[in-house]
Design a protein around this motif. Structure first.
Motif, PDB file in Angstrom:
ATOM      1  N   LYS A   2     -22.552  95.935  40.016  1.00 25.92           N
ATOM      2  CA  LYS A   2     -23.329  95.057  40.947  1.00 25.92           C
ATOM      3  C   LYS A   2     -23.884  95.940  42.202  1.00 25.92           C
ATOM      4  N   THR A   3     -25.195  95.613  42.446  1.00 23.60           N
ATOM      5  CA  THR A   3     -25.932  96.453  43.498  1.00 23.60           C
ATOM      6  C   THR A   3     -26.783  95.500  44.121  1.00 23.60           C
ATOM      7  N   GLY A   4     -27.422  95.743  45.048  1.00 28.53           N
ATOM      8  CA  GLY A   4     -28.591  95.043  45.883  1.00 28.53           C
ATOM      9  C   GLY A   4     -29.852  95.795  46.017  1.00 28.53           C
ATOM     10  N   ALA A   5     -30.868  95.023  46.421  1.00 27.31           N
ATOM     11  CA  ALA A   5     -32.072  95.545  46.725  1.00 27.31           C
ATOM     12  C   ALA A   5     -32.857  94.828  47.723  1.00 27.31           C
ATOM     13  N   LYS A   6     -33.679  95.297  48.492  1.00 29.98           N
ATOM     14  CA  LYS A   6     -34.379  94.563  49.135  1.00 29.98           C
ATOM     15  C   LYS A   6     -35.999  95.022  48.780  1.00 29.98           C
ATOM     16  N   ILE A   7     -36.813  93.991  48.446  1.00 35.08           N
ATOM     17  CA  ILE A   7     -38.088  93.927  47.919  1.00 35.08           C
ATOM     18  C   ILE A   7     -39.178  93.465  48.879  1.00 35.08           C
ATOM     19  N   LYS A   8     -40.083  94.420  49.168  1.00 37.51           N
ATOM     20  CA  LYS A   8     -41.169  93.917  50.087  1.00 37.51           C
ATOM     21  C   LYS A   8     -42.375  93.775  49.352  1.00 37.51           C
ATOM     22  N   LEU A   9     -43.033  92.595  49.519  1.00 40.53           N
ATOM     23  CA  LEU A   9     -44.345  92.460  48.668  1.00 40.53           C
ATOM     24  C   LEU A   9     -45.745  92.152  49.824  1.00 40.53           C
ATOM     25  N   GLU A  10     -46.499  92.735  49.665  1.00 43.45           N
ATOM     26  CA  GLU A  10     -47.726  92.336  50.410  1.00 43.45           C
ATOM     27  C   GLU A  10     -48.872  91.665  49.629  1.00 43.45           C
ATOM     28  N   GLN A  61     -44.814  92.082  38.793  1.00 48.32           N
ATOM     29  CA  GLN A  61     -46.106  92.190  38.620  1.00 48.32           C
ATOM     30  C   GLN A  61     -47.121  91.532  37.554  1.00 48.32           C
ATOM     31  N   LYS A  62     -46.066  91.241  36.408  1.00 44.74           N
ATOM     32  CA  LYS A  62     -46.801  91.001  35.296  1.00 44.74           C
ATOM     33  C   LYS A  62     -47.129  89.328  35.110  1.00 44.74           C
ATOM     34  N   LYS A  63     -46.005  88.413  35.658  1.00 40.68           N
ATOM     35  CA  LYS A  63     -46.407  87.005  35.290  1.00 40.68           C
ATOM     36  C   LYS A  63     -46.523  86.408  36.569  1.00 40.68           C
ATOM     37  N   LEU A  64     -47.455  86.677  37.345  1.00 39.69           N
ATOM     38  CA  LEU A  64     -47.438  85.842  38.797  1.00 39.69           C
ATOM     39  C   LEU A  64     -47.803  84.682  38.451  1.00 39.69           C
ATOM     40  N   ASN A  72     -49.320  95.489  47.436  1.00 35.54           N
ATOM     41  CA  ASN A  72     -48.712  96.481  47.910  1.00 35.54           C
ATOM     42  C   ASN A  72     -46.994  96.142  47.777  1.00 35.54           C
ATOM     43  N   ARG A  73     -46.211  97.030  47.063  1.00 35.69           N
ATOM     44  CA  ARG A  73     -44.829  96.630  46.805  1.00 35.69           C
ATOM     45  C   ARG A  73     -43.910  97.616  47.127  1.00 35.69           C
ATOM     46  N   GLN A 400     -56.717  99.274  53.596  1.00 36.76           N
ATOM     47  CA  GLN A 400     -55.649 100.223  53.418  1.00 36.76           C
ATOM     48  C   GLN A 400     -54.895 100.789  54.933  1.00 36.76           C
ATOM     49  N   LYS A 401     -55.736 100.581  56.138  1.00 33.93           N
ATOM     50  CA  LYS A 401     -55.229 101.116  57.192  1.00 33.93           C
ATOM     51  C   LYS A 401     -54.995  99.868  58.202  1.00 33.93           C
ATOM     52  N   LYS A 402     -54.359 100.014  59.393  1.00 34.42           N
ATOM     53  CA  LYS A 402     -53.954  99.224  60.367  1.00 34.42           C
ATOM     54  C   LYS A 402     -55.357  99.096  61.042  1.00 34.42           C
TER      55      LYS A 402
END
Ligand code: ZN
Ligand code: ZN
Ligand code: FE
Length: 764
Positions: A2-10, A61-64, A72-73, A400-402
């Protein structure tokens, strides 16, 4: 293991059914964790087997959901925190709240199926919607997108709707505008006259509306983003009556067709055009007319195109539903008087539209944000948005940029405003022409609402270089109210070019061609036929159309024959009266003499390409006085499209000093046109030769600039590029000469793009 992950999506991942989607997906892969909306997107924590987390990440990504888009991910692995199940977390109060709002979406296939299913709870219910469709921006008063912050707050969910809303396995899980006939909004038909005030509701109201339309009635129909004025599009008398009452003699009306089959009966349709018509944005699409009849002629006089859309709400579908003789085509023009914004409020509409319609089909779901129908045309095999509103607004541009915190105020006609923060640019919906009092009020209201909704505190105000525009005066009034605001004026045509650069994120040096109506130049002359080279922060004017007097300033725009006299006088001087063309007879020596007097004393000069189109149109007797913006140029294009000639008129190029811009002279062209008219060459051919000639000289100038600057990247902008014939003619020539071509697609080529360009330049 068992492990964990943090996923950030923009990206577009909020208010589009994204969190329920994540929830369901996590169950599929047997993952625990949670999902949270953040300022820039969503943050997901998942725990479980590593392989399953990997698979989950790939599947994202595939079945949104249909409206979602990830720009961005990012995934980081971490120690599991020991989640027991998967939760949708409330957004943290302290955190900057999310700023992404979905546009309004046409009714989806699932909901349409329910609409026609006997026995379904929502059988024939006009306000059917779900997590994947229905009203969004039009009903949002504030963020986050929760029901109490929408105009749906006054409808209390019934028990069944509530259970749908709370059940993750239902299509209406967390669907904020969820409603049914028991608890939700409904329609009412009201007669527009004092003595007879009876009204009907529900399905009875819809059936009565259909019958009234069939009998030639004009009905104001409240829709998703505002009111429409509607009549049967096969009924010539009704169309004529609507034109008379709306005081709109020539400007084309938009149509709504029952289905795609009905569209293909009257218009040519490519595969791309079919897809655009059926897309969830449901814009008005400008399509080449196929069949014509007196009624169709009256819908778009002197025009080769029809603006057609498909139904986009359940209410629209119901209007086309009555069997066996259903309506197949309705006029659906904006429900407004002259240049005012479209009506959105029941009581105001009843007051303002009472001289136009016979009945009102109202409903009681309030429209908070006004949205016109968007308009799209396929130009150069690409969908070009000509009016950006319902279905698109307020989708941001993901940069792309701030970005700096900027508010840009646009120009004056067909105006929009823009705001930037983080990596987002928010472009407002089409607002209209600021010179109308109520449009200016709508403009100011939208600025405040956008600043509030998207939580931006602007540090820079970008606006047009023209001191007399109301938007410019508004910029100055803001400056006097707030300290620390930096004012940033931007030249109009540089802004047009910059809008394309921003839209396509071009970093290289470009050659920019801006053919436009009018805008104030840096030399205080009226520009509009300009060539630039450079990058966003350094666009230099390298060539332009020759300056000519604009006799009577604004009057010259409303009365294109004045520009024709200006051109004729420049070429023929006092010999103008001897010309053997009908134009001279038609306008008379006295009137022409008066305008020449203005030309001699009038210091106002213009290099506008739009005015050159106007002049040629009037010279050919096509349009002397316009009744809507750009009418003369549009009618010239329509005529030119009827000829196939490859011939062209020849423009000249001159240059005074080494460092001066090149000057493109139309003198020869005007001479040749006059000779052709005298010879009796058909007007279609003359109009086409003019289009071909202007495209060819643009290529020649671009070629010269390419040699000077060593760049082949070319940008096309300005209102003239709404002219499909001219755009495509020029693009073909440029493609042959191996230029890399960009033009506006997501924003209009017209002044609706100016605010985006201003913002892009001010951000540099
Ligand atoms: Zn739906
Ligand atoms: Zn209900
Ligand atoms: Fe412009």
């Amino acid at each position: 293991m068992k492990t964990g992950a943090k996923i950030k999506l923009e990206g577009m991942v909020q208010g589009v059914g994204f969190r329920p989607f994540i929830h369901r997906l996590s169950e599929k892969f047997a993952l625990a964790g949670g999902v949270l909306n953040t300022a820039s997107g969503v943050e997901i924590e998942v725990e479980g087997e590593e392989g399953k987390i990997q698979a989950f990440y790939q599947r994202l990504q595939k079945k949104l959901p249909p409206l979602a888009k990830i720009t961005n991910r990012h995934i980081t692995w971490m120690q599991p925190k020991g989640y027991k199940n998967f939760v949708i977390k409330e957004s943290r109060k302290t955190q900057t709240r999310s700023v992404l709002v979905s546009p309004d979406i046409s009714i989806c296939n699932h909901c349409r199926k329910e609409l026609w299913t006997h026995g379904n709870r929502r059988y024939l219910y006009p306000f059917i919607n779900c997590t994947n469709c229905g009203p969004r921006f039009s009903i949002i008063e504030n963020l986050p997108f929760d029901r109490p912050w929408t105009t749906m707050k006054k409808f209390k969910l019934c028990a069944v709707c509530k259970s749908e809303f709370s059940d993750i396995n239902q299509r209406r899980y967390h669907s904020q505008p969820n409603a049914c006939a028991i608890c939700g909004p409904n329609v009412e038909l009201v007669k527009n006259s004092r003595p007879d005030k009876k009204s009907s509701r529900g399905n009875k109201a819809i059936i009565e509306t259909i019958n009234l339309l069939k009998k030639g009635g004009i009905i104001a129909i409240k829709g998703l983003g505002g009111f429409h004025l509607s009549c049967d599009a096969n009924n010539l008398a009704a169309i004529k009556e609507l034109r008379k009452r709306k005081q709109r003699p020539f400007k084309p009306f938009a149509l709504m067709a029952k289905d795609i089959k009905e569209v293909s009966k009257i218009c040519k349709l490519s595969k791309l055009e079919k897809n655009l018509l059926c897309g969830h944005e449901r814009p008005i699409l400008l399509l080449k007319k196929k069949k014509t009849s007196p009624a169709i002629e009256a819908i778009a006089p002197q025009n080769n195109y029809l603006g057609v859309m498909l139904p986009y709400t359940a209410l629209h579908y119901l209007l086309f539903s009555q069997q066996p003789t259903a309506l197949n085509l309705l006029v659906m023009t904006s429900g407004n008087i002259s240049d005012d914004p479209i009506e959105i409020d029941n009581s105001q509409a009843k007051e303002n539209l009472k001289t136009i319609c016979d009945y009102f089909l109202l409903h009681n779901r309030d429209i908070y944000n006004r949205l016109d129908d968007s308009i799209v045309q396929v130009i150069n095999n690409k969908a070009v948005i000509l009016r950006r509103s319902r279905g698109y607004t307020p989708l941001p541009f993901f940069m792309q940029k701030k970005m700096k915190n900027i508010l840009s105020l646009g120009a004056e006609l067909k105006n929009t405003i823009c705001l930037s923060r983080d990596k987002f640019i928010f472009l407002s919906q089409y607002l209209g022409d600021l010179k109308t009092y109520s449009t200016f009020a709508f403009y100011k209201q939208t600025i405040l609402r956008f600043i509030h909704l998207f939580a931006v505190s602007p540090k820079i105000i970008a606006y047009d270089y023209h001191p007399d525009y109301l938007s410019t005066q508004f910029a100055q009034s803001l400056k006097s109210k707030y300290n620390n605001l930096r004012l940033f004026p931007v030249q109009h045509h540089q802004a047009h070019i910059a809008s394309v650069i921003a839209e396509h994120k071009i970093e290289k040096k470009v050659i920019g061609i801006c053919f436009d109506g009018a805008g104030l130049g840096l030399d205080n002359k009226i520009w509009g036929g300009e060539f630039f080279t450079g990058t966003l922060n350094n666009l230099q004017r390298k060539a332009h159309l020759e300056y000519l007097p604009l006799p009577g300033a604004d009057k010259a725009i409303e009365q294109p024959y004045r520009m024709a006299i200006s051109y004729l006088y420049q070429v023929f001087r006092e010999d103008i009266y001897k010309l053997g063309i009908n134009f001279i007879k038609k306008h008379g020596i006295y009137n022409i003499g008066n305008i020449i007097k203005v030309i001699k004393t009038n210091p106002l000069l213009t290099s506008s390409a739009g005015r050159l189109f106007d002049a040629v149109s009037a010279l050919l007797g096509i349009c002397d006085i316009i009744t809507y913006e750009a009418q003369a140029a549009i009618e010239l294009q329509m005529l030119a499209e009827k000829s196939n000639t490859k011939q062209r008129y020849i423009f000249d190029i001159t240059k005074r000093e080494q460092n001066d811009p090149l000057v493109i002279k139309a003198k020869n062209v005007i001479c040749q046109i006059v000779r052709d008219i005298e010879k009796g060459v058909p007007r279609e051919e003359i109009a086409r030769k003019f289009h071909n000639g202007l495209a060819e000289i643009s290529l020649r100038v671009s070629d010269l600039l390419r040699r000077q600057t060593n760049t082949s990247t070319i940008v096309l902008a300005g209102g003239v590029f709404q002219n499909k014939l001219f755009s495509e003619t020029l693009i073909k020539l440029l493609q042959k000469a191996e230029f890399k071509i960009y033009h506006n697609e997501l924003v209009p080529p017209n002044d609706g793009a100016v605010s985006l360009g201003q913002l892009a330049i001010a951000n540099e």
